[in-house]
Write an enzyme that holds these catalytic residues in place. Structure first.
Site, PDB file in Angstrom:
ATOM      1  N   TYR A  47      49.615  34.583  34.260  1.00 33.00           N
ATOM      2  CA  TYR A  47      49.832  33.702  35.408  1.00 33.00           C
ATOM      3  C   TYR A  47      50.974  34.267  36.232  1.00 33.00           C
ATOM      4  O   TYR A  47      52.130  34.210  35.832  1.00 33.00           O
ATOM      5  CB  TYR A  47      50.138  32.297  34.910  1.00 33.00           C
ATOM      6  N   LYS A  71      45.657  34.776  36.898  1.00 35.62           N
ATOM      7  CA  LYS A  71      45.708  33.787  37.965  1.00 35.62           C
ATOM      8  C   LYS A  71      46.872  34.206  38.843  1.00 35.62           C
ATOM      9  O   LYS A  71      48.015  34.245  38.395  1.00 35.62           O
ATOM     10  CB  LYS A  71      45.945  32.375  37.431  1.00 35.62           C
TER      11      LYS A  71
END
Length: 179
Positions: free
Chosen positions: A51, A79
């Site tokens: 992330y 992400k």
């Protein structure tokens, strides 16, 4: 820390761990961040989604670290909530096909999908699931451009000024999904 939290996730039958770079101390080199993720992966019993959220942790996960980790089976994707399409788009060509590049900035959803991203982890999909699903399924349709201009960009602007959670919750309340 992160390794203990992963054990909690496993105990709740969670399928994937989403891990950021350490927010309490910026790295001194890409090798330090790579080692951080590799140490977590060595103890984790879950697939890991990296992330990238530099506005919260103080730095981006270096591209060379992402490409290195992407070649390890336990790391399944990224992400990217950094908002830099150059950063994340370059990773499309530098990572294996089975490593998923996901957009984390709602206002960049349509341009990202059109650039070849695999999908998104979208806060606003909680308030507009059918619209987002339609856009993800057909990002080149004219309706996707309208969604981008008329819905995603104005909501992104609201999210940036008021926060993603409050904006998403307000949208969900206006639809009668929350009270």
């Amino acid at each position: 820390g992160a390794i203990e939290w992963l054990e909690v996730l496993v105990s709740y039958n969670i399928d994937i761990a989403v891990i950021t770079a350490p927010y309490f101390h910026n790295s001194n080199s890409p090798d330090g961040i790579s080692q951080y993720f590799e140490d977590i992966a060595a103890e984790a019993r879950l697939p890991i989604l990296l992330y990238n959220i530099p506005q919260c942790v103080g730095e981006s996960i270096p591209g060379e670290v992402v490409t290195k980790l992407a070649r390890q089976d336990q790391f399944i994707g990224l992400k990217d909530s950094g908002g830099d399409l150059t950063y994340s788009s370059s990773l499309l060509n530098e990572t294996p096909d089975d490593f998923h590049i996901l957009q984390g900035v709602d206002g960049l959803l349509i341009p990202s999908l059109r650039s070849g991203f695999d999908g998104a982890v979208s806060a606003l999909s909680n308030a507009f699931p059918r619209l987002i699903k339609s856009a993800v399924g057909s990002p080149h349709r004219p309706e996707a451009s309208e969604l981008h201009q008329d819905v995603m960009l104005p909501l992104q602007k609201m999210c940036l000024s008021d926060g993603f959670a409050p904006t998403t919750k307000a949208a969900m309340m206006s639809r009668g999904w929350l009270s």
